[in-house]
Enzyme design. Sequence first.
Site, PDB file in Angstrom:
ATOM      1  N   GLY A 185     -61.958 -56.500 -21.964  1.00  0.00           N
ATOM      2  CA  GLY A 185     -61.123 -55.452 -22.550  1.00  0.00           C
ATOM      3  C   GLY A 185     -59.927 -56.021 -23.303  1.00  0.00           C
ATOM      4  CD  GLU A 188     -66.760 -57.166 -21.459  1.00  0.00           C
ATOM      5  OE1 GLU A 188     -67.240 -58.192 -21.983  1.00  0.00           O
ATOM      6  OE2 GLU A 188     -65.804 -56.552 -21.943  1.00  0.00           O
ATOM      7  CD  GLU A 217     -64.362 -54.348 -25.139  1.00  0.00           C
ATOM      8  OE1 GLU A 217     -63.890 -54.308 -23.986  1.00  0.00           O
ATOM      9  OE2 GLU A 217     -65.423 -53.776 -25.450  1.00  0.00           O
ATOM     10  CB  ALA A 264     -61.319 -53.578 -17.735  1.00  0.00           C
TER      11      ALA A 264
HETATM   12  C1  HXC Z   1     -57.934 -57.939 -12.257  1.00  0.00           C
HETATM   13  C2  HXC Z   1     -57.475 -60.141 -12.648  1.00  0.00           C
HETATM   14  C3  HXC Z   1     -58.279 -60.137 -13.807  1.00  0.00           C
HETATM   15  C4  HXC Z   1     -58.927 -58.921 -14.155  1.00  0.00           C
HETATM   16  C5  HXC Z   1     -57.462 -62.114 -13.572  1.00  0.00           C
HETATM   17  N1  HXC Z   1     -56.979 -61.389 -12.547  1.00  0.00           N
HETATM   18  N2  HXC Z   1     -58.259 -61.378 -14.343  1.00  0.00           N
HETATM   19  N3  HXC Z   1     -57.309 -59.052 -11.891  1.00  0.00           N
HETATM   20  N4  HXC Z   1     -58.719 -57.848 -13.345  1.00  0.00           N
HETATM   21  N5  HXC Z   1     -59.693 -58.800 -15.231  1.00  0.00           N
HETATM   22  C6  HXC Z   1     -56.088 -61.819 -11.491  1.00  0.00           C
HETATM   23  C7  HXC Z   1     -56.807 -62.697 -10.480  1.00  0.00           C
HETATM   24  O1  HXC Z   1     -57.485 -61.881  -9.542  1.00  0.00           O
HETATM   25  C8  HXC Z   1     -55.642 -63.419  -9.847  1.00  0.00           C
HETATM   26  O2  HXC Z   1     -54.987 -62.560  -8.946  1.00  0.00           O
HETATM   27  C9  HXC Z   1     -54.701 -63.650 -11.034  1.00  0.00           C
HETATM   28  O3  HXC Z   1     -55.086 -62.668 -12.004  1.00  0.00           O
HETATM   29  C10 HXC Z   1     -54.820 -65.004 -11.649  1.00  0.00           C
HETATM   30  O4  HXC Z   1     -56.166 -65.260 -11.949  1.00  0.00           O
HETATM   31  P1  HXC Z   1     -56.924 -66.601 -11.525  1.00  0.00           P
HETATM   32  O5  HXC Z   1     -58.373 -66.313 -11.615  1.00  0.00           O
HETATM   33  O6  HXC Z   1     -56.373 -67.132 -10.253  1.00  0.00           O
HETATM   34  O7  HXC Z   1     -56.471 -67.578 -12.719  1.00  0.00           O
HETATM   35  P2  HXC Z   1     -57.296 -68.767 -13.370  1.00  0.00           P
HETATM   36  O8  HXC Z   1     -57.985 -69.561 -12.315  1.00  0.00           O
HETATM   37  O9  HXC Z   1     -56.343 -69.440 -14.286  1.00  0.00           O
HETATM   38  O10 HXC Z   1     -58.470 -68.055 -14.214  1.00  0.00           O
HETATM   39  C11 HXC Z   1     -58.155 -67.242 -15.316  1.00  0.00           C
HETATM   40  C12 HXC Z   1     -59.400 -66.460 -15.770  1.00  0.00           C
HETATM   41  C13 HXC Z   1     -59.983 -65.692 -14.585  1.00  0.00           C
HETATM   42  C14 HXC Z   1     -60.453 -67.438 -16.326  1.00  0.00           C
HETATM   43  C15 HXC Z   1     -58.948 -65.515 -16.895  1.00  0.00           C
HETATM   44  O11 HXC Z   1     -58.922 -64.961 -13.971  1.00  0.00           O
HETATM   45  C16 HXC Z   1     -61.049 -64.715 -14.951  1.00  0.00           C
HETATM   46  O12 HXC Z   1     -62.184 -65.100 -15.220  1.00  0.00           O
HETATM   47  N6  HXC Z   1     -60.724 -63.429 -14.941  1.00  0.00           N
HETATM   48  C17 HXC Z   1     -61.685 -62.375 -15.185  1.00  0.00           C
HETATM   49  C18 HXC Z   1     -62.013 -62.298 -16.637  1.00  0.00           C
HETATM   50  C19 HXC Z   1     -63.001 -61.201 -16.897  1.00  0.00           C
HETATM   51  O13 HXC Z   1     -64.146 -61.199 -16.394  1.00  0.00           O
HETATM   52  N7  HXC Z   1     -62.603 -60.221 -17.709  1.00  0.00           N
HETATM   53  C20 HXC Z   1     -63.455 -59.167 -18.099  1.00  0.00           C
HETATM   54  C21 HXC Z   1     -63.261 -58.034 -17.189  1.00  0.00           C
HETATM   55  S1  HXC Z   1     -64.429 -56.801 -17.474  1.00  0.00           S
HETATM   56  P3  HXC Z   1     -54.754 -62.954  -7.400  1.00  0.00           P
HETATM   57  O14 HXC Z   1     -54.131 -61.716  -6.836  1.00  0.00           O
HETATM   58  O15 HXC Z   1     -56.082 -63.298  -6.865  1.00  0.00           O
HETATM   59  O16 HXC Z   1     -53.821 -64.132  -7.501  1.00  0.00           O
HETATM   60  C22 HXC Z   1     -63.815 -55.950 -18.719  1.00  0.00           C
HETATM   61  C23 HXC Z   1     -64.637 -54.783 -19.017  1.00  0.00           C
HETATM   62  C24 HXC Z   1     -64.170 -54.144 -20.229  1.00  0.00           C
HETATM   63  O17 HXC Z   1     -62.825 -56.225 -19.289  1.00  0.00           O
HETATM   64  C25 HXC Z   1     -64.981 -52.985 -20.491  1.00  0.00           C
HETATM   65  C26 HXC Z   1     -64.296 -51.973 -21.176  1.00  0.00           C
HETATM   66  C27 HXC Z   1     -63.069 -52.236 -21.857  1.00  0.00           C
END
Ligand code: HXC
Length: 260
Positions: free
Chosen positions: A109, A132, A112, A66
Site C-alpha cells: 500500500g 502482497e 500504491e 497496509a
Molecule cells: C504493520 C508493520 C508493517 C506493516 C512493518 N511493520 N511493516 N506493521 N504493517 N505493513 C512493523 C513491524 O511489525 C515491526 O513492528 C516494525 O514495523 C519494524 O519492522 P521490522 O520488520 O522489524 O523491520 P525490518 O527488519 O527493518 O524490515 C522492514 C521490512 C519489513 C522489510 C519493511 O517490516 C516488512 O517486510 N514489512 C512488511 C512489508 C509488507 O509486506 N507490506 C505489504 C503489506 S500488504 P514490531 O512491533 O514488531 O517492532 C499491503 C496490502 C495493500 O500493503 C493492499 C491494499 C492497499
Amino acid sequence: KEYEHIIVTRPAPGVGLITLNRPKALNALSTPLFNELNEAVAELDGDKEIGALVLTGSERAFAAGADIKEMKDKTYEETYGNNFLESWTKITQLRKPIIAAVSGYALGGGCELALMCDIILASPTAVFGQPEINLGVIPGGGGTQRLVRAIGKSRTMELTLTGRNFSAVEAESWGVVSRVVAEGEGQVVKDAVQMAETIAKKGRLAVQAGKEAVNAAYELTLAEGLRFERRLFHGLFATQDQKEVHCPPGPSSPVYQSTR
Ligand code: HXC
C-alpha cells in the site's frame, strides 16, 4: 491541527507538507492514519494559501504497506461488505498537485500511495515493491492498474507475481519516479518542497487544468484526450493569469488582479 499519525506543516510559501508519523510501525497504513490523511489533504486542497502538497514518510520508510496487523483477521464479508480500501483513493481526487517524497521502504500500500500522487521523487535509499503475493493477496490500492500504465505489462506481472522489490535506480529507469535525488538525510523532502514551491507560484487555474489534462490521458482515447486538452487550453484564455502574462499592466492596459 494536531494529528496522531501524521504531521502537517507549511515549510515554504504555498506548500503543505504531510509527514506520515507511525515510526514504530514503519508508517504502516492503518484506517485511523488514512482517516487523518484524508482530512488533512481535503483541508489543504481547500486552503487558498496552498498551491501544492508534498507527502512523505521517514528516512527509513515512506510506508511499509497496509497495516498487516489490522488486515490479518479481516473476512471477505468485512472487506467486500464495507468496501475496504475505498477511502484510500480520496487522494486521487485532489485538485492541487501532490508530490510523493519517497525515502526507504515504499511497499504494498505504501508503493500504491506513492503511485496515487502526481509526481514521485525518490531518495537513493528508496525501495519499492508489491509484496502482497507473499501474504496470499494481490495489490488492492491500484498497484496492478497504475503500474501497468507506468511500466508496462511484463514488469508489472513480474513484480506482482514474484513480489520482488525494486530499487530507486530501477524506478527511475522505468519512469515510475521523476528522478532520484542526491544522497543525504532530508534531501528528497527538500527537493520536493522546492518543486512544490515552484508549482505554487504558477497560476492556480492553469496548474489545476494541467493536472486534469494529464490525468485524463489515463482515461480517454487519444482523440478524446486531445479535445479535452484543447478545450481546457481555450478556457484558460478567460483567466486573469493568462492576461497578466501577455499584457503586463501599463498606463494603457487595465490592471488585472492575480487569481493567486
Ligand atoms: C504493520 C508493520 C508493517 C506493516 C512493518 N511493520 N511493516 N506493521 N504493517 N505493513 C512493523 C513491524 O511489525 C515491526 O513492528 C516494525 O514495523 C519494524 O519492522 P521490522 O520488520 O522489524 O523491520 P525490518 O527488519 O527493518 O524490515 C522492514 C521490512 C519489513 C522489510 C519493511 O517490516 C516488512 O517486510 N514489512 C512488511 C512489508 C509488507 O509486506 N507490506 C505489504 C503489506 S500488504 P514490531 O512491533 O514488531 O517492532 C499491503 C496490502 C495493500 O500493503 C493492499 C491494499 C492497499
